[in-house]
Design a protein around this motif. Sequence first.
Motif, PDB file in Angstrom:
ATOM      1  N   SER A   4       5.538  -1.839 -95.773  1.00 37.77           N
ATOM      2  CA  SER A   4       5.602  -0.498 -96.758  1.00 37.77           C
ATOM      3  C   SER A   4       6.046  -1.053 -98.155  1.00 37.77           C
ATOM      4  O   SER A   4       5.909   0.412 -99.246  1.00 37.77           O
ATOM      5  CB  SER A   4       6.735   0.506 -95.516  1.00 37.77           C
ATOM      6  N   LYS A  23       5.059   3.679 -89.576  1.00 35.29           N
ATOM      7  CA  LYS A  23       4.140   3.427 -89.180  1.00 35.29           C
ATOM      8  C   LYS A  23       3.444   2.858 -89.679  1.00 35.29           C
ATOM      9  O   LYS A  23       1.952   3.131 -90.044  1.00 35.29           O
ATOM     10  CB  LYS A  23       3.618   5.096 -88.868  1.00 35.29           C
ATOM     11  N   THR A  24       3.346   1.687 -90.528  1.00 36.65           N
ATOM     12  CA  THR A  24       2.684   0.915 -91.229  1.00 36.65           C
ATOM     13  C   THR A  24       1.739   0.390 -90.495  1.00 36.65           C
ATOM     14  O   THR A  24       0.870  -0.101 -90.559  1.00 36.65           O
ATOM     15  CB  THR A  24       3.498   0.105 -91.982  1.00 36.65           C
ATOM     16  N   ARG A  27      -1.041   3.069 -89.163  1.00 36.46           N
ATOM     17  CA  ARG A  27      -2.029   3.547 -89.614  1.00 36.46           C
ATOM     18  C   ARG A  27      -2.856   2.761 -89.899  1.00 36.46           C
ATOM     19  O   ARG A  27      -3.740   3.424 -89.932  1.00 36.46           O
ATOM     20  CB  ARG A  27      -0.949   4.365 -90.755  1.00 36.46           C
ATOM     21  N   SER A  28      -2.619   1.047 -90.069  1.00 39.46           N
ATOM     22  CA  SER A  28      -3.489   0.636 -90.219  1.00 39.46           C
ATOM     23  C   SER A  28      -4.585   0.116 -88.664  1.00 39.46           C
ATOM     24  O   SER A  28      -6.124  -0.080 -89.344  1.00 39.46           O
ATOM     25  CB  SER A  28      -3.462  -0.880 -90.293  1.00 39.46           C
ATOM     26  N   PRO A  31      -9.351   4.916 -85.534  1.00 35.29           N
ATOM     27  CA  PRO A  31      -8.566   6.230 -85.724  1.00 35.29           C
ATOM     28  C   PRO A  31      -8.425   6.267 -83.672  1.00 35.29           C
ATOM     29  O   PRO A  31      -7.814   6.870 -83.883  1.00 35.29           O
ATOM     30  CB  PRO A  31     -10.189   6.883 -85.735  1.00 35.29           C
ATOM     31  N   GLN A  34      -5.276   4.350 -82.654  1.00 36.03           N
ATOM     32  CA  GLN A  34      -4.729   5.358 -82.735  1.00 36.03           C
ATOM     33  C   GLN A  34      -4.425   6.545 -81.443  1.00 36.03           C
ATOM     34  O   GLN A  34      -3.318   7.157 -81.695  1.00 36.03           O
ATOM     35  CB  GLN A  34      -4.694   6.342 -84.031  1.00 36.03           C
ATOM     36  N   SER A  38      -1.516   7.838 -78.994  1.00 40.47           N
ATOM     37  CA  SER A  38      -0.914   9.035 -79.012  1.00 40.47           C
ATOM     38  C   SER A  38      -1.401   9.618 -77.318  1.00 40.47           C
ATOM     39  O   SER A  38      -0.085  10.513 -77.368  1.00 40.47           O
ATOM     40  CB  SER A  38      -2.150   9.121 -80.428  1.00 40.47           C
TER      41      SER A  38
END
Length: 154
Positions: A4, A23-24, A27-28, A31, A34, A38
């Motif tokens: 970050s 969240k580094t 976020r990489s 999708p 992710q 989640s």
Amino acid sequence: MLGSDGGPIKRSEVILFPKNKNKTLFRSLPPEMQELISQRKNWYEALLEYRDGLAHRIPLYIPPYTVLQKDVKAYNDLEKRKYEAILRGDENEYNKIKAKMSEKEKWAPQIMHSFSEKARPILFHAQMIVDMKTLFELCDAMCNALDDLVYTEG
């Protein structure tokens, strides 16, 4: 991957299930990864609750037996009668009641970490299978994401 602060990623930033910060790494990820992470958030939070309790404050408790819900009232009644037999000094009655109680006691491979933190018993073997399946699913998705990264960059 950069952290970050623009430098090398720090150990504290390598977390798949971020809460608000760090969240580094998350976020990489692609999708799809992710989204999978989640969807598994509740599983992770339950696992983390047990892990934190065991690691920091509460020793693991493995009950010596359990009583089926349908037998709880009768079992408690027997417990009361057993106590009364002790008070009267009636060893014979005490032993009879104790034998009846043991018929209602069933061993189950379960664990519990707290009686006061809204914890619930977990069937040990079944939970291990679910946890391993979830870990394999996450690892497989991570390997696919890394493969995609290698093939798109190189």
